[in-house]
Design a protein around this motif. Structure first.
Motif, PDB file in Angstrom:
ATOM      1  N   HIS A 154       0.820  -1.214   0.000  1.00  0.00           N
ATOM      2  CA  HIS A 154       0.000   0.000   0.000  1.00  0.00           C
ATOM      3  C   HIS A 154       0.856   1.267   0.000  1.00  0.00           C
ATOM      4  CE1 HIS A 154      -4.041  -1.906   1.377  1.00  0.00           C
ATOM      5  NE2 HIS A 154      -3.477  -2.552   0.390  1.00  0.00           N
ATOM      6  N   ALA A 155       2.064   1.187   0.557  1.00  0.00           N
ATOM      7  CA  ALA A 155       2.950   2.350   0.561  1.00  0.00           C
ATOM      8  C   ALA A 155       3.545   2.618  -0.811  1.00  0.00           C
ATOM      9  CB  ALA A 155       4.076   2.147   1.570  1.00  0.00           C
ATOM     10  N   ARG A 156       3.521   1.608  -1.688  1.00  0.00           N
ATOM     11  CA  ARG A 156       4.174   1.724  -2.993  1.00  0.00           C
ATOM     12  C   ARG A 156       3.218   1.626  -4.178  1.00  0.00           C
ATOM     13  NH1 ARG A 156       7.178  -0.251   0.795  1.00  0.00           N
ATOM     14  NH2 ARG A 156       9.433   0.100   0.890  1.00  0.00           N
ATOM     15  N   ARG A 157       1.969   1.292  -3.915  1.00  0.00           N
ATOM     16  CA  ARG A 157       1.033   1.088  -5.031  1.00  0.00           C
ATOM     17  C   ARG A 157       0.761   2.406  -5.736  1.00  0.00           C
ATOM     18  NH1 ARG A 157      -4.068  -1.099  -1.909  1.00  0.00           N
ATOM     19  NH2 ARG A 157      -4.617  -1.830  -3.992  1.00  0.00           N
ATOM     20  N   ARG A 158       0.484   2.336  -7.032  1.00  0.00           N
ATOM     21  CA  ARG A 158       0.183   3.519  -7.838  1.00  0.00           C
ATOM     22  C   ARG A 158      -1.281   3.480  -8.243  1.00  0.00           C
ATOM     23  NH1 ARG A 158       4.749   5.845 -10.520  1.00  0.00           N
ATOM     24  NH2 ARG A 158       3.461   6.275 -12.349  1.00  0.00           N
ATOM     25  N   ARG A 159      -1.882   4.649  -8.362  1.00  0.00           N
ATOM     26  CA  ARG A 159      -3.263   4.738  -8.818  1.00  0.00           C
ATOM     27  C   ARG A 159      -3.350   4.216 -10.244  1.00  0.00           C
ATOM     28  NH1 ARG A 159      -7.035   5.434  -4.829  1.00  0.00           N
ATOM     29  NH2 ARG A 159      -6.284   6.934  -3.306  1.00  0.00           N
ATOM     30  N   PHE A 160      -4.412   3.497 -10.534  1.00  0.00           N
ATOM     31  CA  PHE A 160      -4.500   2.795 -11.814  1.00  0.00           C
ATOM     32  C   PHE A 160      -5.944   2.701 -12.266  1.00  0.00           C
ATOM     33  CE2 PHE A 160      -5.532  -1.513 -13.394  1.00  0.00           C
ATOM     34  CZ  PHE A 160      -5.006  -1.414 -14.677  1.00  0.00           C
ATOM     35  N   GLU A 161      -6.159   2.966 -13.562  1.00  0.00           N
ATOM     36  CA  GLU A 161      -7.496   2.826 -14.136  1.00  0.00           C
ATOM     37  C   GLU A 161      -7.443   1.749 -15.224  1.00  0.00           C
ATOM     38  OE1 GLU A 161      -8.555   6.708 -15.483  1.00  0.00           O
ATOM     39  OE2 GLU A 161      -8.377   7.594 -13.482  1.00  0.00           O
ATOM     40  N   PRO A 162      -8.310   0.741 -15.146  1.00  0.00           N
ATOM     41  CA  PRO A 162      -8.301  -0.327 -16.140  1.00  0.00           C
ATOM     42  C   PRO A 162      -8.604   0.185 -17.551  1.00  0.00           C
ATOM     43  CG  PRO A 162      -9.574  -0.953 -14.197  1.00  0.00           C
ATOM     44  CD  PRO A 162      -9.287   0.512 -14.081  1.00  0.00           C
ATOM     45  N   ASP A 163      -8.358  -0.678 -18.524  1.00  0.00           N
ATOM     46  CA  ASP A 163      -8.597  -0.335 -19.927  1.00  0.00           C
ATOM     47  C   ASP A 163     -10.032   0.143 -20.125  1.00  0.00           C
ATOM     48  OD1 ASP A 163      -8.191  -0.044 -22.622  1.00  0.00           O
ATOM     49  OD2 ASP A 163      -8.515  -2.155 -23.082  1.00  0.00           O
ATOM     50  N   SER A 164     -10.182   1.190 -20.951  1.00  0.00           N
ATOM     51  CA  SER A 164     -11.496   1.751 -21.233  1.00  0.00           C
ATOM     52  C   SER A 164     -11.418   2.519 -22.545  1.00  0.00           C
ATOM     53  CB  SER A 164     -11.932   2.713 -20.118  1.00  0.00           C
ATOM     54  OG  SER A 164     -11.070   3.843 -20.090  1.00  0.00           O
ATOM     55  N   ALA A 165     -12.570   2.926 -23.069  1.00  0.00           N
ATOM     56  CA  ALA A 165     -12.598   3.714 -24.298  1.00  0.00           C
ATOM     57  C   ALA A 165     -11.853   5.030 -24.101  1.00  0.00           C
ATOM     58  CB  ALA A 165     -14.045   3.976 -24.722  1.00  0.00           C
ATOM     59  N   ALA A 166     -12.024   5.654 -22.932  1.00  0.00           N
ATOM     60  CA  ALA A 166     -11.326   6.915 -22.652  1.00  0.00           C
ATOM     61  C   ALA A 166      -9.820   6.712 -22.623  1.00  0.00           C
ATOM     62  CB  ALA A 166     -11.811   7.492 -21.323  1.00  0.00           C
ATOM     63  N   GLY A 167      -9.401   5.596 -22.034  1.00  0.00           N
ATOM     64  CA  GLY A 167      -7.978   5.296 -21.983  1.00  0.00           C
ATOM     65  C   GLY A 167      -7.399   5.074 -23.366  1.00  0.00           C
ATOM     66  N   ARG A 168      -8.138   4.395 -24.223  1.00  0.00           N
ATOM     67  CA  ARG A 168      -7.656   4.147 -25.578  1.00  0.00           C
ATOM     68  C   ARG A 168      -7.553   5.441 -26.383  1.00  0.00           C
ATOM     69  NH1 ARG A 168      -9.017  -1.770 -27.784  1.00  0.00           N
ATOM     70  NH2 ARG A 168      -8.594  -2.899 -25.846  1.00  0.00           N
ATOM     71  N   GLU A 169      -8.444   6.371 -26.106  1.00  0.00           N
ATOM     72  CA  GLU A 169      -8.355   7.671 -26.785  1.00  0.00           C
ATOM     73  C   GLU A 169      -7.081   8.398 -26.374  1.00  0.00           C
ATOM     74  OE1 GLU A 169     -10.708  11.954 -27.133  1.00  0.00           O
ATOM     75  OE2 GLU A 169     -11.605  10.305 -26.002  1.00  0.00           O
ATOM     76  N   ILE A 170      -6.711   8.292 -25.097  1.00  0.00           N
ATOM     77  CA  ILE A 170      -5.478   8.911 -24.627  1.00  0.00           C
ATOM     78  C   ILE A 170      -4.268   8.258 -25.283  1.00  0.00           C
ATOM     79  CG2 ILE A 170      -3.997   9.167 -22.583  1.00  0.00           C
ATOM     80  CD1 ILE A 170      -6.583   9.618 -20.971  1.00  0.00           C
ATOM     81  N   VAL A 171      -4.302   6.947 -25.424  1.00  0.00           N
ATOM     82  CA  VAL A 171      -3.223   6.228 -26.112  1.00  0.00           C
ATOM     83  C   VAL A 171      -3.095   6.748 -27.545  1.00  0.00           C
ATOM     84  CG1 VAL A 171      -2.514   3.991 -27.041  1.00  0.00           C
ATOM     85  CG2 VAL A 171      -3.395   4.153 -24.695  1.00  0.00           C
ATOM     86  N   GLN A 172      -4.217   6.867 -28.230  1.00  0.00           N
ATOM     87  CA  GLN A 172      -4.227   7.343 -29.608  1.00  0.00           C
ATOM     88  C   GLN A 172      -3.614   8.754 -29.693  1.00  0.00           C
ATOM     89  OE1 GLN A 172      -6.021   5.471 -32.212  1.00  0.00           O
ATOM     90  NE2 GLN A 172      -5.015   6.844 -33.672  1.00  0.00           N
ATOM     91  N   ARG A 173      -4.009   9.621 -28.777  1.00  0.00           N
ATOM     92  CA  ARG A 173      -3.507  11.000 -28.792  1.00  0.00           C
ATOM     93  C   ARG A 173      -2.007  11.045 -28.479  1.00  0.00           C
ATOM     94  NH1 ARG A 173      -7.293  13.539 -24.490  1.00  0.00           N
ATOM     95  NH2 ARG A 173      -5.788  15.274 -24.650  1.00  0.00           N
ATOM     96  N   PHE A 174      -1.567  10.192 -27.566  1.00  0.00           N
ATOM     97  CA  PHE A 174      -0.147  10.159 -27.221  1.00  0.00           C
ATOM     98  C   PHE A 174       0.696   9.723 -28.423  1.00  0.00           C
ATOM     99  CE2 PHE A 174       3.531   7.625 -26.011  1.00  0.00           C
ATOM    100  CZ  PHE A 174       4.242   8.510 -25.211  1.00  0.00           C
ATOM    101  N   LEU A 175       0.274   8.665 -29.079  1.00  0.00           N
ATOM    102  CA  LEU A 175       1.044   8.151 -30.208  1.00  0.00           C
ATOM    103  C   LEU A 175       1.038   9.142 -31.374  1.00  0.00           C
ATOM    104  CD1 LEU A 175      -0.016   4.405 -30.084  1.00  0.00           C
ATOM    105  CD2 LEU A 175       2.158   5.399 -29.370  1.00  0.00           C
ATOM    106  N   LEU A 176      -0.079   9.818 -31.579  1.00  0.00           N
ATOM    107  CA  LEU A 176      -0.146  10.832 -32.628  1.00  0.00           C
ATOM    108  C   LEU A 176       0.780  12.005 -32.313  1.00  0.00           C
ATOM    109  CD1 LEU A 176      -1.399  11.975 -35.220  1.00  0.00           C
ATOM    110  CD2 LEU A 176      -3.254  12.908 -33.807  1.00  0.00           C
ATOM    111  N   ALA A 177       0.753  12.471 -31.056  1.00  0.00           N
ATOM    112  CA  ALA A 177       1.616  13.582 -30.661  1.00  0.00           C
ATOM    113  C   ALA A 177       3.090  13.206 -30.786  1.00  0.00           C
ATOM    114  CB  ALA A 177       1.301  14.007 -29.232  1.00  0.00           C
TER     115      ALA A 177
END
Length: 297
Positions: A154-177
């Motif tokens: 718990h002292a080392r865990r990182r906040r994490f959001e599972p795969d989602s449509a919003a997450g995939r859009e961020i991936v797309q924008r990152f790779l394009l940038a």
């Protein structure tokens, strides 16, 4: 006997994989466990699933201890062997977090017994008494180990959001940038404490050490883009419960990039290039926590 093993195979693989961080090693453990299971008298096993979990846990513990030296001699940064996961994994927040790259790296900092106890109790929902039978400790000792391991994680865990449509859009924008050299767009997508970890295993070119901070990661992404890698055709996949991009070269899987996202920003990038770890990364792995309710803080 074989039917019971098949029935619980997804659960057994999930336990072994989370214990070992390697699908290849997990499969070896399952093979060893199946051989032991096949030699057992069916009449002597009252609860097949509990028995199989104990066998797999013990085999995984033995295996984990044997590979410790190999991991210490690993060339460059070490990442878990990635697995493609079905979309349903992302719907189980506990399972998705437990197989995420960030959590698997935290689990690597535990000793083998701590790792087994934490996973069996906090992820798979087994009682301290049941775990004691699997790891060869008293229930009191297991309770102490669980408390120590939980505090560490718990002292080392990182906040994490599972795969989602919003997450995939961020991936797309990152790779394009990255491909177009849009520095501002990259900076807007990256969290201030973002980290990049690349695993080449000494076999292919990859960053030997983690890269941290928005500025450094943006520069790294732009440098990679100049090689043409970031602009290569890619496919969206779910990897370890996370949104990921799968890149091909000459029709073969060349590298896999998994994205850790929180609050609309990229907090972690995990790049797998080691060919030894990519050879099984295309098969979708069924995962299962066994239906138990895990411990909750």
């Amino acid at each position: 006997m074989g039917d019971a093993f098949t029935e619980h195979r997804a659960l057994l693989f999930t336990i072994a994989y989370e214990m070992l961080g390697s699908a290849t090693d997990a499969e070896d453990v399952l093979q060893e466990s199946y051989l032991r299971w096949s030699a057992v008298d069916p009449a002597a096993v009252e609860h097949p699933r509990a028995y199989l979990v104990r066998v797999v846990t013990r085999q995984a513990l033995n295996h984990l201890r044997s590979v410790k030296a190999r991991r210490e001699e690993y060339v460059g940064a070490w990442l878990p062997e990635p697995i493609r996961t079905a979309p349903g994994v992302s719907e189980d927040a506990i399972l998705a977090e437990s197989v995420s790259m960030a959590m698997m790296l935290v689990l690597e900092t535990l000793n083998p017994t701590e790792r087994a106890v934490f996973l069996l109790h906090d992820v798979f929902g087994y009682t301290h008494g049941e775990i004691a039978a699997s790891v060869g400790k008293t229930e009191v000792t297991v309770r102490q180990i669980a408390h120590r391991a939980r505090r560490h994680v718990h002292a080392r865990r990182r906040r994490f959001e599972p795969d989602s449509a919003a997450g995939r859009e961020i991936v797309q924008r990152f790779l394009l940038a990255s491909a177009t050299g849009d520095v501002q767009a990259l900076m807007d997508l990256l969290a201030p404490d973002v980290v990049v970890i690349s695993d080449g295993g000494g076999k292919v070119v990859a960053a030997r050490h983690p890269i941290t901070g928005r500025d450094e990661v943006a520069r790294f992404a732009l440098g990679v883009s100049r090689t043409g890698a970031a602009s290569a055709p890619f496919e969206h996949v779910t990897c370890n419960g996370m949104p990921a991009a799968r890149f091909l070269a000459d029709g073969e899987l060349d590298w896999l990039l998994a994205f850790e996202i929180h609050d609309g920003r990229i907090t972690g990038l995990y790049g797998m290039r080691n060919p030894d770890k990519l050879h099984r990364a295309d098969a979708v792995r069924p995962l299962d926590r066994g239906g138990r309710q895990p411990w909750k803080p």
